[in-house]
Design an enzyme around this catalytic site. Sequence first.
Site, PDB file in Angstrom:
ATOM      1  N   SER A   1       0.873  -1.188   0.000  1.00 57.37           N
ATOM      2  CA  SER A   1       0.000   0.000   0.000  1.00 57.37           C
ATOM      3  C   SER A   1       0.904   1.231   0.000  1.00 57.37           C
ATOM      4  O   SER A   1       2.092   1.120   0.322  1.00 57.37           O
ATOM      5  CB  SER A   1      -0.855  -0.014   1.269  1.00 57.37           C
ATOM      6  OG  SER A   1      -1.419   1.247   1.524  1.00 57.37           O
TER       7      SER A   1
ATOM      8  N   TYR B   1      -2.496  -0.512  10.463  1.00 55.34           N
ATOM      9  CA  TYR B   1      -2.505  -0.891   9.039  1.00 55.34           C
ATOM     10  C   TYR B   1      -1.145  -0.559   8.423  1.00 55.34           C
ATOM     11  O   TYR B   1      -0.547  -1.378   7.714  1.00 55.34           O
ATOM     12  CB  TYR B   1      -3.638  -0.138   8.330  1.00 55.34           C
ATOM     13  CG  TYR B   1      -3.780  -0.436   6.858  1.00 55.34           C
ATOM     14  CD1 TYR B   1      -4.495  -1.554   6.419  1.00 55.34           C
ATOM     15  CD2 TYR B   1      -3.227   0.402   5.887  1.00 55.34           C
ATOM     16  CE1 TYR B   1      -4.648  -1.833   5.063  1.00 55.34           C
ATOM     17  CE2 TYR B   1      -3.377   0.143   4.534  1.00 55.34           C
ATOM     18  CZ  TYR B   1      -4.089  -0.976   4.121  1.00 55.34           C
ATOM     19  OH  TYR B   1      -4.232  -1.240   2.778  1.00 55.34           O
TER      20      TYR B   1
HETATM   21  P1  NDP Z   1     -11.859  -5.441  -0.104  1.00 55.59           P
HETATM   22  O1  NDP Z   1     -12.341  -5.262   1.309  1.00 55.59           O
HETATM   23  O2  NDP Z   1     -12.683  -4.899  -1.205  1.00 55.59           O
HETATM   24  O3  NDP Z   1     -11.602  -7.012  -0.376  1.00 55.59           O
HETATM   25  C1  NDP Z   1     -10.868  -7.753   0.547  1.00 55.59           C
HETATM   26  C2  NDP Z   1     -10.708  -9.165   0.056  1.00 55.59           C
HETATM   27  O4  NDP Z   1      -9.935  -9.898   1.021  1.00 55.59           O
HETATM   28  C3  NDP Z   1     -12.030  -9.897  -0.096  1.00 55.59           C
HETATM   29  O5  NDP Z   1     -11.950 -10.762  -1.193  1.00 55.59           O
HETATM   30  C4  NDP Z   1     -12.123 -10.690   1.196  1.00 55.59           C
HETATM   31  O6  NDP Z   1     -12.855 -11.885   1.033  1.00 55.59           O
HETATM   32  C5  NDP Z   1     -10.668 -11.035   1.440  1.00 55.59           C
HETATM   33  N1  NDP Z   1     -10.408 -11.320   2.851  1.00 55.59           N
HETATM   34  C6  NDP Z   1     -10.397 -10.437   3.881  1.00 55.59           C
HETATM   35  N2  NDP Z   1     -10.142 -11.073   5.025  1.00 55.59           N
HETATM   36  C7  NDP Z   1     -10.019 -12.389   4.717  1.00 55.59           C
HETATM   37  C8  NDP Z   1      -9.773 -13.564   5.475  1.00 55.59           C
HETATM   38  N3  NDP Z   1      -9.586 -13.520   6.811  1.00 55.59           N
HETATM   39  N4  NDP Z   1      -9.712 -14.748   4.839  1.00 55.59           N
HETATM   40  C9  NDP Z   1      -9.900 -14.818   3.504  1.00 55.59           C
HETATM   41  N5  NDP Z   1     -10.136 -13.741   2.726  1.00 55.59           N
HETATM   42  C10 NDP Z   1     -10.205 -12.551   3.330  1.00 55.59           C
HETATM   43  O7  NDP Z   1     -10.389  -4.840  -0.099  1.00 55.59           O
HETATM   44  P2  NDP Z   1      -9.531  -4.155  -1.287  1.00 55.59           P
HETATM   45  O8  NDP Z   1      -9.806  -4.836  -2.549  1.00 55.59           O
HETATM   46  O9  NDP Z   1      -9.666  -2.703  -1.179  1.00 55.59           O
HETATM   47  O10 NDP Z   1      -8.046  -4.510  -0.804  1.00 55.59           O
HETATM   48  C11 NDP Z   1      -7.332  -5.627  -1.306  1.00 55.59           C
HETATM   49  C12 NDP Z   1      -5.867  -5.477  -0.898  1.00 55.59           C
HETATM   50  O11 NDP Z   1      -5.345  -4.281  -1.452  1.00 55.59           O
HETATM   51  C13 NDP Z   1      -5.660  -5.394   0.602  1.00 55.59           C
HETATM   52  O12 NDP Z   1      -4.454  -6.056   0.950  1.00 55.59           O
HETATM   53  C14 NDP Z   1      -5.529  -3.888   0.832  1.00 55.59           C
HETATM   54  O13 NDP Z   1      -4.805  -3.608   1.992  1.00 55.59           O
HETATM   55  C15 NDP Z   1      -4.775  -3.487  -0.423  1.00 55.59           C
HETATM   56  N6  NDP Z   1      -4.896  -2.081  -0.789  1.00 55.59           N
HETATM   57  C16 NDP Z   1      -6.103  -1.536  -1.153  1.00 55.59           C
HETATM   58  C17 NDP Z   1      -6.159  -0.206  -1.538  1.00 55.59           C
HETATM   59  C18 NDP Z   1      -7.410   0.453  -2.012  1.00 55.59           C
HETATM   60  O14 NDP Z   1      -7.351   1.623  -2.370  1.00 55.59           O
HETATM   61  N7  NDP Z   1      -8.540  -0.224  -2.037  1.00 55.59           N
HETATM   62  C19 NDP Z   1      -4.942   0.641  -1.534  1.00 55.59           C
HETATM   63  C20 NDP Z   1      -3.756  -0.048  -1.122  1.00 55.59           C
HETATM   64  C21 NDP Z   1      -3.749  -1.359  -0.776  1.00 55.59           C
HETATM   65  P3  NDP Z   1     -14.277 -12.178   1.763  1.00 55.59           P
HETATM   66  O15 NDP Z   1     -15.228 -12.283   0.601  1.00 55.59           O
HETATM   67  O16 NDP Z   1     -14.047 -13.465   2.463  1.00 55.59           O
HETATM   68  O17 NDP Z   1     -14.571 -11.057   2.705  1.00 55.59           O
END
Ligand code: NDP
Length: 256
Positions: free
Chosen positions: A147, A160
């Site tokens: 990130s 975070y």
């Molecule tokens: P979302 O909340 O939209 O999606 C998160 C995903 O992670 C979902 O598919 C969720 O699946 C899965 N997940 C979360 N916890 C678990 C768990 N315990 N076990 C299995 N699956 C899990 O997040 P984003 O798409 O925004 O973020 C994705 C990545 O990108 C993260 O690492 C975030 O930190 C990083 N990021 C995002 C940014 C942004 O602007 N959005 C910027 C920088 C980094 P489920 O369906 O099971 O909930």
Amino acid sequence: MQATIFDIRDKLALVTGSSRGLGNALARGLAESGAHVVLHGRDLAGVQEEARAIAQETGARVEAVSFDVTDASATRDAIEALMAEHGVPDILVNNAGLQRRAPFNEYATDDWDALVATNLSSLFYVSRTLTPAMSERGSGKIVNIGSVQSKLARETIAPYSATKGGVVLLTQGMAADLARFNIQVNCISPGYFKTEMNTALWQDPTFNEWVEKRTPAKRWGHVDELVGTLVYLCSDASNFVSGQNIFVDGGMTSVV
Ligand code: NDP
């Protein structure tokens, strides 16, 4: 399609947290490039439905798996079952992540534990289950998702930032151990992208305006703008690149 050094056709790619958000866009991008993709989340029915949709749209082979990345033994069991059925993944994208915001003085211990487990420990659990088999085969591509908070802190998200900083050093450490087995481990650090995780941010006009002013590109990212960097890091084009962190952030981390 003619083969290029970016060719990832038929490579088996597991993308954690690909039921929605950035992970979903990354998985779609790999599928569009011809990879055999494994979609993942905790709700198997939802992941299966999404897998069917991506397969239909792209013509790629798309599997669905479900496990909680914070549960080390469930993760191991699910990945071993996946490998028994489909072989050892060529590509692993450690994307699943979590955000919980609160001022540091009010930050709850349970929230700290959940963030560390989801954003950092899970990368160890998932990768450590796969890397012995990748090492034995003598090839692998691992891309961790960091990130802008891997480099920069911001109020209310100290935990975070700590986990995402850790992701970069874990990337470097894994690269140090695994390069000799022809496994490249790199990190993509996205800027601000509108997903479910940061709904509270993009729905807040003040924050929205701050992102647009603070980012040299003067806008939020589009999720498909992460795909090119991912394909590069998953292909032979990056075979001598390991331990690197690439910011895909419209220039945000380059300026004050
Ligand atoms: P979302 O909340 O939209 O999606 C998160 C995903 O992670 C979902 O598919 C969720 O699946 C899965 N997940 C979360 N916890 C678990 C768990 N315990 N076990 C299995 N699956 C899990 O997040 P984003 O798409 O925004 O973020 C994705 C990545 O990108 C993260 O690492 C975030 O930190 C990083 N990021 C995002 C940014 C942004 O602007 N959005 C910027 C920088 C980094 P489920 O369906 O099971 O909930």
